[in-house]
Design a protein around this motif. Structure first.
Motif, short mmCIF file in Angstrom:
data_model
loop_
_atom_site.label_atom_id
_atom_site.label_comp_id
_atom_site.label_asym_id
_atom_site.label_seq_id
_atom_site.Cartn_x
_atom_site.Cartn_y
_atom_site.Cartn_z
N TYR A 1 16.01 20.66 20.96
CA TYR A 1 16.80 19.46 20.68
C TYR A 1 16.04 18.43 19.85
O TYR A 1 16.49 18.01 18.81
CB TYR A 1 17.28 18.84 21.99
CG TYR A 1 18.26 17.71 21.81
CD1 TYR A 1 19.61 17.99 21.55
CD2 TYR A 1 17.87 16.39 21.89
CE1 TYR A 1 20.52 16.96 21.36
CE2 TYR A 1 18.77 15.35 21.71
CZ TYR A 1 20.10 15.65 21.46
OH TYR A 1 21.00 14.64 21.26
N ALA A 2 14.88 17.99 20.33
CA ALA A 2 14.05 17.05 19.57
C ALA A 2 12.78 17.75 19.14
O ALA A 2 12.36 18.73 19.75
CB ALA A 2 13.73 15.82 20.41
N VAL A 3 12.14 17.22 18.09
CA VAL A 3 10.89 17.81 17.61
C VAL A 3 9.97 16.70 17.15
O VAL A 3 10.41 15.67 16.62
CB VAL A 3 11.16 18.84 16.47
CG1 VAL A 3 11.82 18.17 15.27
CG2 VAL A 3 9.89 19.56 16.06
N ALA A 4 8.67 16.89 17.39
CA ALA A 4 7.65 15.95 16.94
C ALA A 4 6.42 16.75 16.56
O ALA A 4 6.13 17.79 17.16
CB ALA A 4 7.31 14.94 18.03
N VAL A 5 5.68 16.28 15.57
CA VAL A 5 4.49 16.98 15.07
C VAL A 5 3.36 15.97 14.96
O VAL A 5 3.53 14.89 14.38
CB VAL A 5 4.75 17.62 13.70
CG1 VAL A 5 3.57 18.49 13.29
CG2 VAL A 5 6.03 18.45 13.71
N ASP A 6 2.18 16.34 15.51
CA ASP A 6 1.06 15.41 15.43
C ASP A 6 0.20 15.70 14.19
O ASP A 6 0.47 16.63 13.42
CB ASP A 6 0.23 15.41 16.72
CG ASP A 6 -0.54 16.70 16.97
OD1 ASP A 6 -0.74 17.50 16.03
OD2 ASP A 6 -0.95 16.93 18.13
N VAL B 1 17.19 11.15 11.75
CA VAL B 1 16.54 10.86 10.48
C VAL B 1 15.03 10.99 10.64
O VAL B 1 14.48 10.75 11.72
CB VAL B 1 16.89 9.45 9.96
CG1 VAL B 1 18.35 9.38 9.53
CG2 VAL B 1 16.59 8.39 11.00
N ALA B 2 14.37 11.35 9.54
CA ALA B 2 12.91 11.47 9.52
C ALA B 2 12.42 10.98 8.16
O ALA B 2 12.60 11.68 7.15
CB ALA B 2 12.47 12.91 9.75
N ALA C 1 14.54 16.04 13.77
CA ALA C 1 13.76 16.41 12.59
C ALA C 1 12.46 15.62 12.61
O ALA C 1 12.40 14.51 13.15
CB ALA C 1 14.53 16.12 11.31
N ALA C 2 11.42 16.19 12.03
CA ALA C 2 10.11 15.53 11.97
C ALA C 2 9.35 16.01 10.77
O ALA C 2 9.48 17.17 10.34
CB ALA C 2 9.30 15.81 13.24
N VAL D 1 8.87 19.92 6.71
CA VAL D 1 9.86 19.27 7.56
C VAL D 1 10.30 20.27 8.62
O VAL D 1 10.61 21.43 8.30
CB VAL D 1 11.10 18.81 6.75
CG1 VAL D 1 12.07 18.05 7.64
CG2 VAL D 1 10.68 17.96 5.58
N LEU D 2 10.29 19.84 9.88
CA LEU D 2 10.71 20.70 10.98
C LEU D 2 12.01 20.19 11.56
O LEU D 2 12.21 18.97 11.69
CB LEU D 2 9.64 20.76 12.07
CG LEU D 2 8.40 21.59 11.73
CD1 LEU D 2 7.39 20.75 10.96
CD2 LEU D 2 7.75 22.14 12.99
N VAL D 3 12.88 21.13 11.91
CA VAL D 3 14.19 20.79 12.47
C VAL D 3 14.41 21.61 13.72
O VAL D 3 14.18 22.83 13.73
CB VAL D 3 15.32 21.08 11.46
CG1 VAL D 3 16.67 20.68 12.05
CG2 VAL D 3 15.08 20.33 10.15
N ALA D 4 14.86 20.94 14.79
CA ALA D 4 15.20 21.63 16.03
C ALA D 4 16.66 22.04 15.99
O ALA D 4 17.55 21.19 15.80
CB ALA D 4 14.93 20.72 17.22
N LEU D 5 16.91 23.32 16.15
CA LEU D 5 18.26 23.87 16.17
C LEU D 5 18.64 24.20 17.61
O LEU D 5 17.99 25.04 18.24
CB LEU D 5 18.35 25.13 15.31
CG LEU D 5 17.86 25.04 13.86
CD1 LEU D 5 18.09 26.37 13.15
CD2 LEU D 5 18.54 23.90 13.12
#
Length: 289
Positions: free
Chosen positions: A15-20, A223-224, A265-266, A273-277
């Motif tokens: 559902y959500a995504v984050a990248v460090d 949005v990202a 998205a992140a 760019v990463l998107v959670a599907l």
């Protein structure tokens, strides 16, 4: 180039995504009560939250590589460290959006309470009611003015909360636009109007900018900011990812596959760019070359 990574069991629902900064990716599995951590080049590490109905939703990255996660199904916020140790805090409010503030506190939207919450490092929780009619606060982000900004989905408005807790509501021109996703880039605030097929941009103190998408039925969700003045936006109903430049011009639309249900998205290292599907995968879009 698009690549897909399956995450969790079938139906788990990224559902959500984050990248460090180190390229470690985190994603919530909203239907499985889990959070996945994916090291660069490594398989997903699944962290169970102890309740399959927890509905982990949104994420906020901490500077130490840990994440904060809202659990809308059982009214909690969890803190998960890189080594997998976890702390959990009862907030009792239907938490959804979450972000770290400039004060180091965790700020969140409390949909069920129609309030903005603040969780301090010692575990204390304070709620501030959003003024006016029920607005359904959705996502929240730090703004370039030192305040936190959030979307009010049901009344078509943005909200601003200062570090002292005072809230002001800024109605958008279209009361039915249904803003959801919001994110700041250090200079401006970008947000998605899911009910209007539109993306907005606001520099606090300047005139509001709103950009109609080519497909007004695309249902933009998250949005990202791209780090160069533009923004990526997930198009939930269109199963696509779009990019807008700093003028609001749509420069690209990437098809993610029918029924993919893109949500979070992140931006990752190297401009990826990463998107959670929600259909079951993380998609990574890497720039050409």
């Amino acid at each position: 180039m698009l690549t897909r990574t399956a995450v969790g069991a079938p139906g788990a629902g990224p559902y959500a995504v984050a990248v460090d900064a180190a390229g470690v990716t985190w994603t919530t599995l909203v239907h499985a009560g889990q959070v996945a951590r994916i090291p660069p080049g490594g398989p997903p590490e699944l962290h169970d939250l102890g309740n399959p109905d927890a509905r982990p939703s949104l994420l906020a990255l901490a500077p130490d590589g840990a994440v904060w996660v809202t659990r809308g199904g059982d009214d909690r916020i969890d803190h998960i460290r890189a080594d997998g140790t976890r702390s959990s805090f009862a907030v009792g409010t239907g938490p959804y959006g979450i972000a770290l503030g400039p004060d180091g506190d965790v700020w969140f939207t409390a949909i069920a309470a129609d309030a903005i919450g603040r969780l301090t490092p010692d575990g204390s929780v304070a709620l501030t009611q959003v003024p006016g009619d029920t607005g359904m606060p959705a996502m929240i982000t730090p703004g370039p003015d030192g305040a936190m900004w959030f979307t009010l989905n049901r009344v078509g408005a943005l909200g601003r909360v200062g570090t002292a807790g005072e809230i002001t509501v800024h109605p958008l021109p279209d009361a039915g636009c249904g803003p959801v996703g919001i994110a700041g880039d250090g200079a401006a605030i970008w947000f998605a109007e899911i009910g209007a097929g539109r993306v907005g941009r606001l520099v606090p103190g300047d005139a509001l900018q709103e950009f109609d998408l080519p497909d007004r039925e695309a249902r933009p969700h998250a949005v990202a900011p791209d780090g160069a003045g533009g923004c990526w936006v997930t198009l939930w109903a269109a199963s696509a990812l779009a990019h807008l430049d700093e003028r609001g011009t749509v420069t690209a639309v990437h098809d993610l596959g029918a029924g993919s249900e893109p949500h979070g998205a992140a931006l990752g290292p190297g401009g990826a760019v990463l998107v959670a599907l929600e259909s079951g995968h993380l998609v990574t879009l890497r720039p050409a070359g």
